[in-house]
Design a protein around this motif. Sequence first.
Motif, PDB file in Angstrom:
ATOM      1  N   VAL A 213      45.626  46.269  40.588  1.00 44.90           N
ATOM      2  CA  VAL A 213      45.210  44.907  40.926  1.00 44.90           C
ATOM      3  C   VAL A 213      45.167  44.090  39.643  1.00 44.90           C
ATOM      4  N   ARG A 214      45.881  42.981  39.640  1.00 43.43           N
ATOM      5  CA  ARG A 214      45.841  42.046  38.505  1.00 43.43           C
ATOM      6  C   ARG A 214      45.280  40.713  38.989  1.00 43.43           C
ATOM      7  N   ILE A 215      44.323  40.203  38.252  1.00 47.55           N
ATOM      8  CA  ILE A 215      43.694  38.929  38.598  1.00 47.55           C
ATOM      9  C   ILE A 215      43.868  37.991  37.409  1.00 47.55           C
ATOM     10  N   ILE A 216      44.478  36.839  37.650  1.00 45.44           N
ATOM     11  CA  ILE A 216      44.806  35.908  36.574  1.00 45.44           C
ATOM     12  C   ILE A 216      44.045  34.606  36.779  1.00 45.44           C
ATOM     13  N   ASP A 217      43.434  34.101  35.717  1.00 48.36           N
ATOM     14  CA  ASP A 217      42.722  32.817  35.758  1.00 48.36           C
ATOM     15  C   ASP A 217      43.733  31.685  35.751  1.00 48.36           C
ATOM     16  N   ARG A 218      43.771  30.898  36.821  1.00 52.15           N
ATOM     17  CA  ARG A 218      44.687  29.772  36.930  1.00 52.15           C
ATOM     18  C   ARG A 218      43.992  28.424  36.738  1.00 52.15           C
ATOM     19  N   GLY A 219      42.698  28.451  36.363  1.00 55.70           N
ATOM     20  CA  GLY A 219      41.991  27.190  36.113  1.00 55.70           C
ATOM     21  C   GLY A 219      41.853  26.351  37.368  1.00 55.70           C
ATOM     22  N   PHE A 220      41.770  25.022  37.161  1.00 55.28           N
ATOM     23  CA  PHE A 220      41.666  24.111  38.308  1.00 55.28           C
ATOM     24  C   PHE A 220      42.234  22.753  37.899  1.00 55.28           C
ATOM     25  N   GLY A 221      43.580  22.674  37.904  1.00 54.16           N
ATOM     26  CA  GLY A 221      44.250  21.430  37.562  1.00 54.16           C
ATOM     27  C   GLY A 221      44.033  21.036  36.107  1.00 54.16           C
ATOM     28  N   ASP A 222      44.176  19.738  35.854  1.00 57.09           N
ATOM     29  CA  ASP A 222      44.027  19.229  34.493  1.00 57.09           C
ATOM     30  C   ASP A 222      42.573  19.224  34.051  1.00 57.09           C
ATOM     31  N   LEU A 223      41.657  19.187  35.012  1.00 50.07           N
ATOM     32  CA  LEU A 223      40.234  19.102  34.666  1.00 50.07           C
ATOM     33  C   LEU A 223      39.743  20.385  34.011  1.00 50.07           C
ATOM     34  N   PHE A 224      40.189  21.529  34.525  1.00 49.99           N
ATOM     35  CA  PHE A 224      39.796  22.834  33.970  1.00 49.99           C
ATOM     36  C   PHE A 224      41.080  23.651  33.761  1.00 49.99           C
ATOM     37  N   PRO A 225      41.718  23.485  32.608  1.00 50.98           N
ATOM     38  CA  PRO A 225      42.991  24.171  32.345  1.00 50.98           C
ATOM     39  C   PRO A 225      42.851  25.688  32.446  1.00 50.98           C
ATOM     40  N   ALA A 226      43.945  26.337  32.869  1.00 53.80           N
ATOM     41  CA  ALA A 226      43.957  27.795  32.985  1.00 53.80           C
ATOM     42  C   ALA A 226      43.863  28.434  31.609  1.00 53.80           C
ATOM     43  N   SER A 227      43.083  29.492  31.519  1.00 58.74           N
ATOM     44  CA  SER A 227      42.977  30.232  30.265  1.00 58.74           C
ATOM     45  C   SER A 227      44.101  31.262  30.128  1.00 58.74           C
ATOM     46  N   GLY A 228      44.716  31.624  31.272  1.00 58.90           N
ATOM     47  CA  GLY A 228      45.763  32.635  31.250  1.00 58.90           C
ATOM     48  C   GLY A 228      45.238  34.048  31.130  1.00 58.90           C
ATOM     49  N   LYS A 229      43.923  34.209  31.077  1.00 59.21           N
ATOM     50  CA  LYS A 229      43.340  35.539  30.930  1.00 59.21           C
ATOM     51  C   LYS A 229      43.607  36.361  32.181  1.00 59.21           C
TER      52      LYS A 229
END
Length: 421
Positions: A396-412
């Motif tokens: 299982v891989r879970i990737i942080d995609r943020g939330f649009g321009d307001l909260f950019p994705a960290s890519g972690k």
Amino acid sequence: MQGLLLGIDLCDDYSQVSCMNPLDMTTEAITLSSDESSCLIPTVICKKRGEDEWFGGEEAYRRALFNEGTMVDKLVKLARKDGSATIEGVKYSAEELLYRFVEMLITMARQKYQLEEIDSLVFTVQTLEGDLLDLLVRVAERCGVPRELVHILNHTESFVYYVISQKQEVWANISCMFDLTEDGLHYYEMKMIRGRNPRIVEAAHERMEESFSLDLLDNASGEHLGDTILTACAERLLSRKIISSVFLTGRGFAKTDWLKNFLPVVCRKRKVFAGQHIFASGAAYVAYDVLQETSSYPFICLCEGRLQSSVCVSAVYAERNEKVMLASAGTNWYEARSRVELIPDNMDYLELNIISARIPRVDKIKIDLTEFPVRPNKTTKIEVIVSFVSEDCMTVRIIDRGFGDLFPASGKMIRKDFYLS
């Protein structure tokens, strides 16, 4: 549908090719030589001495016998161990050699039916291993068959699909098969679990310790010993079971007149079938079925190479509680991949439900998400990717995609491996 529907059984001793005819729902075995009575194609390849010309099957044996070239055998085993062979000072990878052999098989099918296009290609091998499966997909692509048209089964799965494609009386109870090859004696058994919806087919495979080389059958005393060994196996494996049908396959059963004691045991109130095309034909049936909107096999197949449990996650969609399926029991593990995007709601973890197909049990797996950046509730989108490295090992891989321009994705990314019981 205008192209070929092919099933190819790849083994170290002999390989086979079957083509599905959707008009009458039958399969036809294809031969590499002029001997139409034999569908067993030796899995060997030979390079002509001093020239870039290659031969396969019986012709490869003949060329090597007359010292006209160099022959390489056991191509599947060579591919499993990522080996190579040196011919006239040139090193050829196992993938290259297997590609040349498979290309010959596909070419003979194209020539026989005067069709170039392939609509679906299904390989079947004894056991599924990730590296070999990837190699077979690459080989098919080099033969002009796109990745999305290629599927791979193990022999147990092919046996199941072949049997289920016969009349229901053949598989009303237990169906079993003896496969006698140079690799030894293999036993397969399948049964339909009644009273379940969807229906469940359980199948198992066992390599028998009571194996023997086919060279044993070269004389009368050896045939008698082989018959004695097989009879003992049959009496042990078939006793106290309600068996509808028994199948015999493999080169060891190409003729049956030496089975003086074995045949009366397996034929006792059972239908018995002997044939060499079972695995390749089972694969050909699947080659047709994967192209249909509705499968002709509405059941869950539980056997080696298939997921024994379903994996899902609870979510809310359009104000309704939903179970989002990430992997379904009975799916070939090699093809069980999924991805979904979720927005956690007051949760710092992801909970997956593991639902066993065999018993009424649900296990829960929690994956901690606190490694991701802290944001206000419902302002983090995560991508969940599920894949498998075997039927009981899930990644299982879970990737942080943020939330649009307001909260950019960290890519972690958080990666976890789980073994499913």
